[in-house]
Design an enzyme around this catalytic site. Sequence first.
Site, PDB file in Angstrom:
ATOM      1  N   GLU A   1       0.799  -1.226   0.000  1.00 36.43           N
ATOM      2  CA  GLU A   1       0.000   0.000   0.000  1.00 36.43           C
ATOM      3  C   GLU A   1       0.830   1.273   0.000  1.00 36.43           C
ATOM      4  O   GLU A   1       0.453   2.267  -0.608  1.00 36.43           O
ATOM      5  CB  GLU A   1      -0.931   0.063   1.222  1.00 36.43           C
ATOM      6  CG  GLU A   1      -1.866  -1.105   1.370  1.00 36.43           C
ATOM      7  CD  GLU A   1      -1.301  -2.111   2.347  1.00 36.43           C
ATOM      8  OE1 GLU A   1      -0.126  -2.495   2.171  1.00 36.43           O
ATOM      9  OE2 GLU A   1      -2.009  -2.505   3.266  1.00 36.43           O
TER      10      GLU A   1
ATOM     11  N   ASP B   1      -1.963  -5.137   3.607  1.00 37.80           N
ATOM     12  CA  ASP B   1      -2.085  -5.490   5.029  1.00 37.80           C
ATOM     13  C   ASP B   1      -2.973  -6.713   5.253  1.00 37.80           C
ATOM     14  O   ASP B   1      -3.912  -6.967   4.486  1.00 37.80           O
ATOM     15  CB  ASP B   1      -2.646  -4.301   5.817  1.00 37.80           C
ATOM     16  CG  ASP B   1      -1.623  -3.187   5.981  1.00 37.80           C
ATOM     17  OD1 ASP B   1      -0.428  -3.434   5.732  1.00 37.80           O
ATOM     18  OD2 ASP B   1      -2.013  -2.072   6.358  1.00 37.80           O
TER      19      ASP B   1
ATOM     20  N   ASP C   1      -5.701  -7.753   6.657  1.00 36.85           N
ATOM     21  CA  ASP C   1      -7.040  -7.594   7.216  1.00 36.85           C
ATOM     22  C   ASP C   1      -8.033  -7.479   6.067  1.00 36.85           C
ATOM     23  O   ASP C   1      -7.673  -7.627   4.899  1.00 36.85           O
ATOM     24  CB  ASP C   1      -7.107  -6.365   8.144  1.00 36.85           C
ATOM     25  CG  ASP C   1      -6.706  -5.069   7.438  1.00 36.85           C
ATOM     26  OD1 ASP C   1      -6.537  -5.083   6.191  1.00 36.85           O
ATOM     27  OD2 ASP C   1      -6.562  -4.042   8.119  1.00 36.85           O
TER      28      ASP C   1
ATOM     29  N   GLU D   1      -9.562  -4.924   4.795  1.00 36.95           N
ATOM     30  CA  GLU D   1      -9.267  -3.827   3.879  1.00 36.95           C
ATOM     31  C   GLU D   1      -8.100  -4.186   2.966  1.00 36.95           C
ATOM     32  O   GLU D   1      -8.130  -3.916   1.764  1.00 36.95           O
ATOM     33  CB  GLU D   1      -8.942  -2.566   4.682  1.00 36.95           C
ATOM     34  CG  GLU D   1      -9.385  -1.273   4.051  1.00 36.95           C
ATOM     35  CD  GLU D   1     -10.893  -1.138   3.900  1.00 36.95           C
ATOM     36  OE1 GLU D   1     -11.316  -0.593   2.873  1.00 36.95           O
ATOM     37  OE2 GLU D   1     -11.627  -1.592   4.794  1.00 36.95           O
TER      38      GLU D   1
ATOM     39  N   TYR E   1       1.425  -5.947  13.416  1.00 38.96           N
ATOM     40  CA  TYR E   1       0.287  -5.259  12.791  1.00 38.96           C
ATOM     41  C   TYR E   1      -0.616  -4.643  13.850  1.00 38.96           C
ATOM     42  O   TYR E   1      -0.952  -5.273  14.849  1.00 38.96           O
ATOM     43  CB  TYR E   1      -0.506  -6.235  11.923  1.00 38.96           C
ATOM     44  CG  TYR E   1      -1.491  -5.549  11.027  1.00 38.96           C
ATOM     45  CD1 TYR E   1      -1.091  -4.525  10.191  1.00 38.96           C
ATOM     46  CD2 TYR E   1      -2.836  -5.909  11.037  1.00 38.96           C
ATOM     47  CE1 TYR E   1      -1.999  -3.873   9.363  1.00 38.96           C
ATOM     48  CE2 TYR E   1      -3.746  -5.279  10.210  1.00 38.96           C
ATOM     49  CZ  TYR E   1      -3.318  -4.255   9.385  1.00 38.96           C
ATOM     50  OH  TYR E   1      -4.220  -3.612   8.570  1.00 38.96           O
TER      51      TYR E   1
ATOM     52  N   ARG F   1      -3.765  -3.338  13.692  1.00 41.84           N
ATOM     53  CA  ARG F   1      -5.227  -3.438  13.679  1.00 41.84           C
ATOM     54  C   ARG F   1      -5.611  -4.864  14.070  1.00 41.84           C
ATOM     55  O   ARG F   1      -5.636  -5.761  13.238  1.00 41.84           O
ATOM     56  CB  ARG F   1      -5.794  -3.064  12.304  1.00 41.84           C
ATOM     57  CG  ARG F   1      -5.610  -1.594  11.977  1.00 41.84           C
ATOM     58  CD  ARG F   1      -6.267  -1.181  10.686  1.00 41.84           C
ATOM     59  NE  ARG F   1      -6.077   0.252  10.446  1.00 41.84           N
ATOM     60  CZ  ARG F   1      -5.054   0.776   9.778  1.00 41.84           C
ATOM     61  NH1 ARG F   1      -4.132  -0.028   9.275  1.00 41.84           N
ATOM     62  NH2 ARG F   1      -4.948   2.077   9.610  1.00 41.84           N
TER      63      ARG F   1
ATOM     64  N   HIS G   1      -4.790 -12.110  14.067  1.00 41.73           N
ATOM     65  CA  HIS G   1      -3.430 -11.615  14.267  1.00 41.73           C
ATOM     66  C   HIS G   1      -3.058 -11.705  15.739  1.00 41.73           C
ATOM     67  O   HIS G   1      -3.902 -11.876  16.603  1.00 41.73           O
ATOM     68  CB  HIS G   1      -3.306 -10.152  13.819  1.00 41.73           C
ATOM     69  CG  HIS G   1      -3.953  -9.878  12.507  1.00 41.73           C
ATOM     70  ND1 HIS G   1      -3.573 -10.517  11.355  1.00 41.73           N
ATOM     71  CD2 HIS G   1      -4.962  -9.045  12.155  1.00 41.73           C
ATOM     72  CE1 HIS G   1      -4.319 -10.088  10.356  1.00 41.73           C
ATOM     73  NE2 HIS G   1      -5.176  -9.200  10.811  1.00 41.73           N
TER      74      HIS G   1
END
Length: 699
Positions: A9, A82, A84, A86, A298, A300, A345
């Site tokens: 990203e 990432d 997740d 998203e 990570y 989140r 995670h």
Amino acid sequence: MADSLVIVESPAKAKTIGKYLGSKFIVKASMGHIRDLPKSQIGVEVENDFNPKYITIRGKGSVLKELKDASKKVKNIYLAADPDREGEAIAWHLAHVLDLDETQSCRVVFNEITKQAVKDAFKQPRKINMDLVNAQQARRILDRLVGYKISPLLWKKVKKGLSAGRVQSVAVKIIQDRENEISAFVPEEYWSITARLKIGDTGFESKFYKFQGEKLELSNEEQVQNILKAIKGSKFKVADVKEKERLRHPAAPFTTSSLQQEAARKLNFRAAKTMSVAQQLYEGVDLGKEGTVGLITYMRTDSTRIAASAQEEAKEYIIDKYGDAYTPETPRQYSKKSAGAQDAHEAIRPTSALRDPESVKSFMSRDQFRLYKLVWERFMASQMSSAVLDTLSVDIAAGDAIFRAVGSKIRFPGFMKVYVEGNDDGTTDDDKYLPPLHAGDILKTEEIDPKQHFTQPPPRYTEARLVKTLEELGIGRPSTYAPTLETIQKRGYVAIEEKKFMPTELGELVIEQMEQFFPEILDVEFTAHMEGDLDHVEEGTEDWVRVLGQFYESFEKRLEVAEEEMKEIEIEDEVSDEICEKCGKPLVYKLGRFGKFLACSGFPDCRNTKPIIKDIGVTCPKCKEGHVVERRSKKGRIFYGCDRYPECDFVSWDRPSPKPCPKCSSLLVEKRNKQGVKLQCTSCDYVEQVEDQDDEAAE
């Protein structure tokens, strides 16, 4: 010659993992999402199973061209966004625009950006997880339907520029409900009697506890006076001493929400700032000779799980630094905080326990260092032994009354050697020290202090409290808290006063309309249930189209009713007594992001604006002519300055007191501490406690 393209990203992330992968890999950044729903229209075919119509995001054309050109020059393409929902959606969109076969193993995920983790991840690429993608799509479409269907109604019936959203509307409702509680609160009187006692050279305090063998709540002055008469002239004598050993256990390592809460308490970080700095630490910091390294896992996550290898590394560090006694017999395991918590995670932790904050401080910005130190200390403490405290409860007789003193001292600090968790009240956990006391000891009475109190309403929400409440209620998920809090402020639905949320008149008005016509959007249980459905989509046990269909069936009926029955509300500007110095027309009160301000009623011909100046009744200590007024900085923070500015440049972040220092006659300012508010001199060492923190006790 490179034969593989890796897409992440951000440029920072690309730089970090590019160093680990070597010359056979080209690493490029998509700069976040490449495609999204269009801004100009709803972009969802409701009648066609909620089919979304994605377009290339404006401004991303050149990025997309660069990625397409690079993809034609390599054999393999890996999507490493990432780990997740998203990130999975970003990978899926990239696969579409680059014409990748979704069935091939092109997806690479890692929970930490370290050399070993990245290399291991590229040894086992997988297919794009469509359950994760569909969970993200369902949330995006759900929020688009709510926002793009209700917002036009609010524009037409209330005011242009308003918006509604699933999570943001519930957050405003929670803040509004708390304000209603505060307005409806009726204070009740109560009293305390504090005896300040001494044995030898050591003084301590004890509180009234019992009278004539009965526990007694003091509710009026008459009761207090009767007790004071009964104990007048009595000696204070130790009647009973109870000693106990108490274990105190460390807090779990950070999840996203607990990190946001603790950073707000200890670092005064807003949720958005916490996530921004955490992203920097995750993507990598240049450590000089060591190169760019991801410093935390990570950020989140709502899991408190820790990898066994990380626990072992932490154990080695703790034994080496503090000794064997500071590690528990078996590694600590922390359970999920709630039934809805995901466990994809690990918890947020340093990528290496051996990389202590001081060793990398010189390579980081101040904010990066402070947040990394918080993460590192919290993780290390979570792997350490419990603290052992000796608690002491002493009953002291004075006539027919019993006073009680409670205190403790640390026998073995354990995890407290490294870190102690904060709390929402801003108080510390310093334990009161009591001198050695034994039954029969006669104590010297220094002062008996009766004091009247009144119960306080529940406190307004700070960011930390609100994040904690949203998490406890199951509203939103780790990635949504920061943008939600930012949105409700930008829309002018809430303002922040003394770091606490207050609903604005506009916020109250919108919630009133939402409650009447869309009650399910504001219903906490409904919203939490919807979050659970999205989790089931992610787990592959629920169909995303069915979830949206169930919601939209009743939502569509609500929209029809609202279109017919919602009345148009005309918000008239309140006219002030002030006249515009530029055009002579009256100034009116307007509502902005940070509350009310004055603007010319001649807008748009005259665009003059000015802040509302609040005189706090203090003469300027610098020029002795002006008055100190309350102002707001560009970021909305309250400060105090002279109304003769720029002739006089007096300024203070602390509220000045009208009372001069009794010791040197200089300026006193208000400071908050764990007892409440104190007055502190700006020139000498004078300090005066002026307020008990009853509101926190009431909470």
